[in-house]
Scaffold this active site. Structure first.
Site, short mmCIF file in Angstrom:
data_model
loop_
_atom_site.label_atom_id
_atom_site.label_comp_id
_atom_site.label_asym_id
_atom_site.label_seq_id
_atom_site.Cartn_x
_atom_site.Cartn_y
_atom_site.Cartn_z
N GLY A 95 0.80 -1.23 0.00
CA GLY A 95 0.00 0.00 0.00
C GLY A 95 0.83 1.27 0.00
O GLY A 95 0.31 2.36 -0.28
N ASP A 128 -2.26 7.25 2.85
CA ASP A 128 -1.56 8.21 1.97
C ASP A 128 -0.37 7.64 1.22
O ASP A 128 0.24 8.34 0.40
CB ASP A 128 -1.14 9.45 2.79
N ARG A 182 14.64 -0.66 1.15
CA ARG A 182 15.21 -1.77 1.92
C ARG A 182 15.78 -2.81 0.97
O ARG A 182 15.29 -3.00 -0.15
CB ARG A 182 14.16 -2.38 2.86
N ASP A 263 1.43 -11.18 6.83
CA ASP A 263 1.94 -10.40 5.70
C ASP A 263 3.30 -9.78 6.02
O ASP A 263 3.95 -9.22 5.14
CB ASP A 263 0.95 -9.29 5.30
N ASN A 264 3.73 -9.89 7.27
CA ASN A 264 5.04 -9.36 7.65
C ASN A 264 6.07 -10.46 7.84
O ASN A 264 7.16 -10.21 8.35
CB ASN A 264 4.92 -8.54 8.95
P1 AMP Z 1 1.91 -2.92 8.09
O1 AMP Z 1 1.15 -3.21 9.34
O2 AMP Z 1 2.80 -1.70 8.16
O3 AMP Z 1 2.67 -4.11 7.60
O4 AMP Z 1 0.83 -2.52 6.97
C1 AMP Z 1 -0.34 -3.28 6.74
C2 AMP Z 1 -0.95 -2.86 5.42
O5 AMP Z 1 -1.29 -1.48 5.42
C3 AMP Z 1 -0.07 -3.06 4.21
O6 AMP Z 1 -0.88 -3.46 3.14
C4 AMP Z 1 0.52 -1.68 4.00
O7 AMP Z 1 0.95 -1.48 2.69
C5 AMP Z 1 -0.65 -0.79 4.36
N1 AMP Z 1 -0.23 0.54 4.83
C6 AMP Z 1 0.33 0.86 6.02
N2 AMP Z 1 0.56 2.18 6.10
C7 AMP Z 1 0.14 2.74 4.94
C8 AMP Z 1 0.12 4.06 4.40
N3 AMP Z 1 0.56 5.13 5.09
N4 AMP Z 1 -0.38 4.22 3.14
C9 AMP Z 1 -0.84 3.19 2.44
N5 AMP Z 1 -0.86 1.91 2.88
C10 AMP Z 1 -0.36 1.68 4.12
MG MG Z 2 3.90 -4.86 6.40
#
Ligand code: AMP
Ligand code: MG
Length: 458
Positions: A95, A128, A182, A263-264
């Site tokens: 995202g 965003d 990264r 997903d991580n």
């Molecule tokens: P995360 O918990 O950081 O691994 O993110 C979980 C999901 O939310 C993933 O699909 C990310 O790409 C999306 N995501 C997190 N923060 C943002 C952001 N600021 N803008 C768009 N997508 C985000």
């Molecule tokens: Mg992630």
């Protein structure tokens, strides 16, 4: 445990193109008002032949995302699903990031350059697509410290400040923006497989398994493992082995990742995606990093269990191609592999030789007892007793059969203060940047962390 990265020429290897039609979506990078290069990881840039650029060339690629020669011509936002805090979410995917390029290191291993904060994609939902500068600084610190402590982690390759004002609930806002790159062994997650299972895409899953087995080579399943000739089962065993080791690596580092959603979790077993991480100030299994982790699902002491559960979700996904019993047999290896990895890594960080499973387990128990009694952090414990020194009572008894590794605590390094990265220190490194754009304390800290890594590896 690991050696220094070795300088190598640039070797483009966009292997993902064979899967790209169904694994990702081509996307446009954001255009930012400013490009201020803040961090270049020169050790790792040299290891993939990208160290020679000037700052303008660096920003052109790692903030403007002009394609690298003979590499992906368009960035690819990767598709995946995943369990977030045990709830299945089919609306994930890159995202705010994408796969920018792929290359090989001196050993021929495939590495991805992936981004964070590079703009909106079809998976941004209402968000965003951006990353805060503070988030980027925190990711530099986590990756540097984990690398020093022998944890298999993604590397923070580049941070460029981008001159936008962001609004976040968990930072004083408006706050500064950045784009990060990264370097990691792939971006194929457990959630990538979950998506293919949910969509019943069996042929794609077969192709993805073949890609993982070829690009992230691992060991063969044990001789007595059922189904050991089946590629899905081979992959399952490799992921269980890697996740068990990674869970142990975090524990011995005293590290709490914070968001162990499927997903991580990288199939290659590399730790990545650092958000609300913390280092534990004490050996407290309930210590929780993420303020939004209300049930302490991903608390310090629950990380092994979380990783075992995540491996279980990979097994569920692989059921699209194979039967359950051989998958369960692979899953059953997690706990003994985790325990063995704990012992091996504990001895390594303490600077002593293993004295066999029973003696190592006893050493571990006495070490934890000592940390609790003294109310000290893992960092302080391992520093104080490096090479088995200064142990008394039960800890000294637990150490009698453990030989000191040669040179384990030699030199002035072990006379000073233990390098650590607790939350107050992280905030104290961010404050001068926020207040007066003073980056010196951060770079001094990175040097101190790298010095720790060098003595631990020597
Ligand atoms: P995360 O918990 O950081 O691994 O993110 C979980 C999901 O939310 C993933 O699909 C990310 O790409 C999306 N995501 C997190 N923060 C943002 C952001 N600021 N803008 C768009 N997508 C985000
Ligand atoms: Mg992630």
């Amino acid at each position: 445990m690991r050696t220094e990265p070795q300088p190598a020429p640039y070797r483009p290897a966009p292997e993902i193109l064979g899967l790209a039609d169904w694994l990702g979506d081509p996307v446009e990078p954001a255009r930012f008002p400013k490009h201020i290069v803040r961090f270049r990881n020169d050790r790792w840039a040299d290891a993939v032949g990208l160290g020679g650029m000037d700052d303008a060339g660096w920003a052109k690629h790692f903030a403007g995302f002009e394609p690298l020669d003979d590499n992906l011509q368009k960035p690819l936002a990767l598709k995946y699903h995943g369990h977030q805090f045990r709830t299945y979410n089919p609306e994930l995917g890159d995202g705010r990031g994408f796969l920018y390029a792929q290359l090989r290191d001196a050993a021929g291993r495939l590495l991805d350059l992936g981004t964070k904060g590079s703009g909106r994609t079809p998976y941004s939902r209402t968000a965003d697509g951006r990353l805060t500068l503070k988030g980027a600084v925190r990711e530099i610190l986590a990756t540097e410290m984990l690398e020093a402590l022998g944890v298999d982690t993604s590397k923070t390759f580049s941070v460029v400040e981008t001159g936008e004002e962001l609004h976040r609930g968990d930072e004083p806002s408006p706050t500064r923006s950045a784009v990060m790159v990264r370097l990691s062994h792939g971006h194929i997650r457990i959630g990538t497989f979950q998506r293919l299972a949910a969509l019943q895409e069996a042929e794609h899953m077969e192709a993805l398994i073949a890609y993982c087995l070829e690009q992230f080579p691992g060991s063969q399943p044990p001789d007595d493992a059922p189904g050991r000739g089946d590629p899905a089962i081979v992959l399952m065993h490799q992921v269980v082995e890697r996740c068990a080791d990674l869970a142990a690596a975090w524990m011995v580092a005293g590290f709490v990742h914070g968001v162990l959603n499927t997903d991580n979790i990288n199939i290659s077993g590399e730790s990545f995606d650092y958000g609300p991480w913390r280092f534990a100030p004490q050996w407290d299994p309930g210590f929780t990093a993420a303020y939004f982790d209300h049930q302490s699902l991903y608390a310090f002491g629950r990380q092994p269990e979380a990783m075992h559960w995540n491996c279980g979700q990979l097994a569920v996904a692989l059921r699209l191609l194979t039967e359950a019993p051989p998958l369960i047999a692979a899953l059953d290896r997690f706990v003994p592999l985790f325990e063995a990895a704990m012992q091996r890594r504990w001895c390594w960080r303490l600077g002593v030789r293993s004295a066999g499973a029973e003696a190592d387990m006893h050493l571990l128990e006495q070490s934890v007892a000592e940390m609790r009694a003294e109310q000290i952090s893992p960092d302080a414990f391992f520093f104080r007793h490096r090479g088995g020194r200064d142990a008394e009572g039960a800890l000294a008894e637990a150490l009698v059969d453990h030989q000191t590794l040669p040179g384990a605590s030699d030199g002035s390094f072990w006379q000073g203060e233990p390098p650590s990265l607790h939350i107050e220190e992280v905030e104290a490194l961010w404050a001068p940047i926020a207040e007066r754009d003073d980056w010196q304390p951060l770079f001094q800290k990175i040097n101190a962390i790298r010095a720790l890594g060098a003595v631990l590896r020597s």
